[in-house]
Design a protein around this motif. Structure first.
Motif, mmCIF file in Angstrom:
data_model
loop_
_atom_site.group_PDB
_atom_site.id
_atom_site.type_symbol
_atom_site.label_atom_id
_atom_site.label_comp_id
_atom_site.label_asym_id
_atom_site.label_seq_id
_atom_site.Cartn_x
_atom_site.Cartn_y
_atom_site.Cartn_z
ATOM 1 N N LYS A 24 -30.970 -59.679 -5.160
ATOM 2 C CA LYS A 24 -31.984 -59.122 -4.267
ATOM 3 C C LYS A 24 -31.973 -59.840 -2.924
ATOM 4 N N ALA A 25 -32.411 -59.117 -1.907
ATOM 5 C CA ALA A 25 -32.573 -59.707 -0.578
ATOM 6 C C ALA A 25 -33.759 -59.051 0.112
ATOM 7 N N HIS A 26 -34.455 -59.829 0.925
ATOM 8 C CA HIS A 26 -35.588 -59.320 1.701
ATOM 9 C C HIS A 26 -35.479 -59.868 3.119
ATOM 10 N N ILE A 27 -35.457 -58.960 4.079
ATOM 11 C CA ILE A 27 -35.425 -59.322 5.495
ATOM 12 C C ILE A 27 -36.732 -58.882 6.125
ATOM 13 N N SER A 28 -37.420 -59.817 6.763
ATOM 14 C CA SER A 28 -38.694 -59.504 7.421
ATOM 15 C C SER A 28 -38.625 -59.943 8.882
ATOM 16 N N PHE A 29 -39.019 -59.038 9.754
ATOM 17 C CA PHE A 29 -39.056 -59.320 11.195
ATOM 18 C C PHE A 29 -40.443 -58.979 11.703
ATOM 19 N N LYS A 30 -41.213 -60.021 12.090
ATOM 20 C CA LYS A 30 -42.608 -59.807 12.469
ATOM 21 C C LYS A 30 -42.929 -60.665 13.694
ATOM 22 N N PRO A 31 -42.536 -60.218 14.881
ATOM 23 C CA PRO A 31 -42.797 -61.009 16.090
ATOM 24 C C PRO A 31 -44.240 -60.889 16.560
ATOM 25 N N ASN B 111 -49.219 -54.762 18.923
ATOM 26 C CA ASN B 111 -50.054 -55.775 18.285
ATOM 27 C C ASN B 111 -49.542 -56.164 16.902
ATOM 28 N N HIS B 112 -49.183 -55.178 16.121
ATOM 29 C CA HIS B 112 -48.718 -55.439 14.756
ATOM 30 C C HIS B 112 -47.365 -54.746 14.564
ATOM 31 N N PHE B 113 -46.316 -55.449 14.911
ATOM 32 C CA PHE B 113 -44.963 -54.910 14.768
ATOM 33 C C PHE B 113 -44.281 -55.628 13.603
ATOM 34 N N GLN B 114 -43.754 -54.851 12.660
ATOM 35 C CA GLN B 114 -43.116 -55.468 11.494
ATOM 36 C C GLN B 114 -42.036 -54.572 10.922
ATOM 37 N N ILE B 115 -40.897 -55.167 10.581
ATOM 38 C CA ILE B 115 -39.813 -54.483 9.882
ATOM 39 C C ILE B 115 -39.558 -55.232 8.582
ATOM 40 N N ASP B 116 -39.542 -54.505 7.463
ATOM 41 C CA ASP B 116 -39.209 -55.078 6.165
ATOM 42 C C ASP B 116 -38.059 -54.289 5.563
ATOM 43 N N ALA B 117 -37.017 -54.989 5.169
ATOM 44 C CA ALA B 117 -35.870 -54.355 4.499
ATOM 45 C C ALA B 117 -35.668 -55.034 3.146
ATOM 46 N N HIS B 118 -35.625 -54.221 2.097
ATOM 47 C CA HIS B 118 -35.433 -54.728 0.734
ATOM 48 C C HIS B 118 -34.101 -54.212 0.197
ATOM 49 N N ILE B 119 -33.296 -55.097 -0.339
ATOM 50 C CA ILE B 119 -31.989 -54.742 -0.900
ATOM 51 C C ILE B 119 -31.953 -55.182 -2.354
ATOM 52 N N PHE B 120 -31.521 -54.279 -3.230
ATOM 53 C CA PHE B 120 -31.299 -54.626 -4.635
ATOM 54 C C PHE B 120 -29.946 -54.086 -5.068
ATOM 55 N N GLU B 121 -29.098 -54.943 -5.569
ATOM 56 C CA GLU B 121 -27.779 -54.565 -6.065
ATOM 57 C C GLU B 121 -27.547 -55.251 -7.411
ATOM 58 N N SER B 122 -27.421 -54.457 -8.471
ATOM 59 C CA SER B 122 -27.312 -55.006 -9.818
ATOM 60 C C SER B 122 -26.040 -55.831 -10.018
ATOM 61 N N LYS B 123 -24.981 -55.515 -9.276
ATOM 62 C CA LYS B 123 -23.728 -56.258 -9.421
ATOM 63 C C LYS B 123 -23.724 -57.562 -8.639
ATOM 64 N N GLY B 124 -24.748 -57.787 -7.856
ATOM 65 C CA GLY B 124 -24.840 -59.015 -7.077
ATOM 66 C C GLY B 124 -24.443 -58.805 -5.633
#
Length: 419
Positions: free
Chosen positions: A126-133, A86-99
Motif C-alpha cells: 500500500k501507498a498513500h500520498i497526501s498533498f495539503k499546502p 483555504n482548504h486544498f488537499q490531494i489524497d492518492a491511495h495505491i493498493f497492489e496485492s503483488k507488492g
C-alpha cells in the motif's frame, strides 16, 4: 450538490449535451457541463452556471484503467486552482496485492516550501500520498494573492513481477487479468521507417520528425536490422533491403535523414490504404503517427489496426520530437509474439480481447470478463506465446517452459477467493 440536494449528471453525445446546457443557462438555471480534451484524457474542462444566491459543490467521479508504459504506471493530476484555496488537499491511495516495486512522486510546480506539504507513506502493498499546502505555502510571495499551484502532480509506480501468469482480481462476479512477465529475452527486430515528405509536413512537423528519427537511430541495437523509405508522389528507398544497425550504417542513415527534402504527395486515402495492405500482406505490423489536428487521424487509425499495429496522434508542439521518440520506445522491444490467453470455456463469458500479436517490454496485457459459473473454486488460465529463445505455455495451476534443448516444469498453485 445544490441546497443540500444531489444531482447526477449523464453521459450524452457532445451536441445533445451542449444544447441541454445552453437551454438551462438561458432559463437562468444552474447547470454544469464537463468536457474532455487535450493531450491527456484526465484533463476535464468544467463549465458551471450558478444561479443567484446559490452555493454549488461540484464532484467529478470517474474510472480510468492505468496503462503500463515503459515499465511504470503514471497518473498525472493537473493542479491549477488559479487562486489561493483555504482548504486544498490531494489524497492518492495505491493498493497492489503483488507488492509495490517503486514509487516516485514529483510536481512541476513544487518549491522547497511546497515539498514540506507532501507526505508519502508506503508499505509492501500500500501507498498513500497526501498533498495539503497551507495558504502561506501556496503564495508566490508573502503579501501577494498569486498562487504557486500551477502545474502537474505526477505519480509513478510499478508492481513486483516475475515470469508468471500475472495477477487476477475478482470482484462482484467479474475478473481482470494483468499479464506482464519480467526477465524475458529481448527479440531482435526488423524496422522499416516510412517518412512522409509531402508538402503537408512542411515546417515544424518535418523538422521534428527528422530530429526524432536521428535520436531513434542512435538508440538502435546492433542486433536490429532497418531501412528507410520516404514518399511524396513518388517513393524513395534509402537501401534496397534491410541492413544491420552497425555504427557505419546508422551514421549513413543519419546523413540521409539530415539532407531529406520535402516534395508533393498522394492524397487519396482509399488508394493509400489498399496499397499499404497489399504491400504488407500481414508480414509486418504498421504503426501510424499523425501530426496535429489537421490530419485524417481516423484513416491512420484504421490503416494501423488493419495491419496489426496502433496509431498515435503527435501534438504539434515544441516537444513533438520527444513524443515521437517516446512512442517508438514503447514499441521498440517486443518480448513475446502471438500471445493467446485461454480461459475456462464454460465458466467465463463476455470476454474482452484475449489474443495479442505482441507484448512489449515495459507494457502490460489486460483481459477482463464475467465469471458465469458461480460454483467456480479455482480460476484457471493458460497462456501461450512465442519468443526468440523460449516457447512459453503457462497456467495458474501448471507452468511449463520449453527451451531449445532443455525442459523445465514448474508447479505453482494460486487460490483466488470469490468476492
Amino acid at each position: 450538490t445544490i441546497d443540500g440536494v444531489k444531482y447526477f449528471g449523464e453521459v450524452k453525445e457532445k451536441e445533445a449535451a451542449q444544447q441541454q446546457y445552453k437551454a438551462a443557462v438561458s432559463q437562468g438555471q444552474t447547470a454544469g457541463l464537463v468536457k474532455v480534451s487535450g493531450r491527456k484524457m484526465e484533463k476535464f474542462k468544467v463549465s458551471v452556471n450558478v444561479a443567484p444566491a446559490k452555493k454549488v459543490n461540484f464532484e467529478l467521479t470517474y474510472e480510468e484503467l492505468l496503462k503500463r508504459k515503459l515499465g511504470k504506471y503514471e497518473m498525472i493530476l493537473r493542479v491549477k486552482p488559479m487562486q489561493l484555496v483555504n482548504h486544498f488537499q490531494i489524497d492518492a491511495h495505491i493498493f497492489e496485492s503483488k507488492g509495490i516495486a517503486f514509487l516516485n512522486v514529483r510536481g512541476t510546480f513544487l518549491t522547497n516550501d511546497l515539498e514540506q506539504a507532501m507526505v508519502k507513506n508506503r508499505t509492501e502493498t500500500k501507498a498513500h500520498i497526501s498533498f495539503k499546502p497551507t495558504l502561506e505555502q501556496q503564495r508566490k510571495c508573502p503579501d501577494c494573492s498569486e498562487t504557486l499551484l500551477d502545474g502537474d502532480l505526477i505519480i509513478q509506480y510499478d508492481v513486483n513481477r516475475d515470469l508468471s501468469g500475472g495477477d487476477i482480481q475478482i470482484v462482484n462476479g467479474y475478473f481482470v487479468h494483468h499479464f506482464a512477465p519480467a526477465n524475458l529475452p529481448r527479440v531482435p527486430k526488423n524496422v522499416i521507417f516510412v517518412i512522409d515528405r509531402s508538402f503537408s509536413m512542411r515546417g515544424l512537423k518535418f523538422r521534428q520528425t527528422k530530429l526524432a528519427l536521428l535520436r531513434i537511430l542512435g538508440d538502435m541495437s546492433t542486433q536490429d536490422y532497418f531501412t528507410i523509405i520516404s514518399f511524396d508522389s513518388t517513393i524513395e528507398k534509402w537501401r534496397d533491403s534491410l541492413v544491420q544497425a552497425t555504427p557505419e550504417n546508422v551514421l549513413q542513415a543519419k546523413r540521409y535523414i539530415i539532407y531529406l527534402q520535402l516534395g508533393a504527395g498522394e492524397k487519396d486515402p482509399v488508394k493509400i490504404q489498399i496499397n499499404v495492405k497489399n504491400a504488407i500482406q500481414e508480414r509486418y505490423s504498421l504503426y501510424c503517427l499523425g501530426f496535429g489536428f489537421d490530419v485524417n487521424y481516423s484513416f491512420l487509425e484504421k490503416m494501423a489496426l488493419d495491419n496489426g499495429g496502433v496509431a498515435r496522434r503527435i501534438y504539434d508542439d515544441s516537444d513533438s520530437a520527444l513524443q515521437l521518440q517516446g512512442f517508438y520506445n514503447e514499441v521498440a522491444n517486443p518480448l513475446l509474439l502471438d500471445v493467446e490467453m485461454q480461459y475456462q470455456e464454460n465458466a467465463i463469458s463476455d470476454l474482452t480481447e484475449a489474443n495479442f500479436r505482441q507484448f512489449y517490454d515495459g507494457s502490460e496485457i489486460v483481459v477482463a470478463g464475467k465469471i458465469s459459473d458461480n460454483s467456480l473454486d479455482v480460476f484457471m488460465v493458460e497462456i501461450t506465446a512465442k519468443t526468440m529463445l523460449i516457447k512459453l505455455k503457462e497456467s495458474f495451476a501448471f507452468l511449463q517452459l520449453s527451451f531449445k534443448s532443455q525442459k523445465y516444469a514448474l508447479y505453482r498453485m494460486n487460490n483466488f477467493e470469490k468476492q
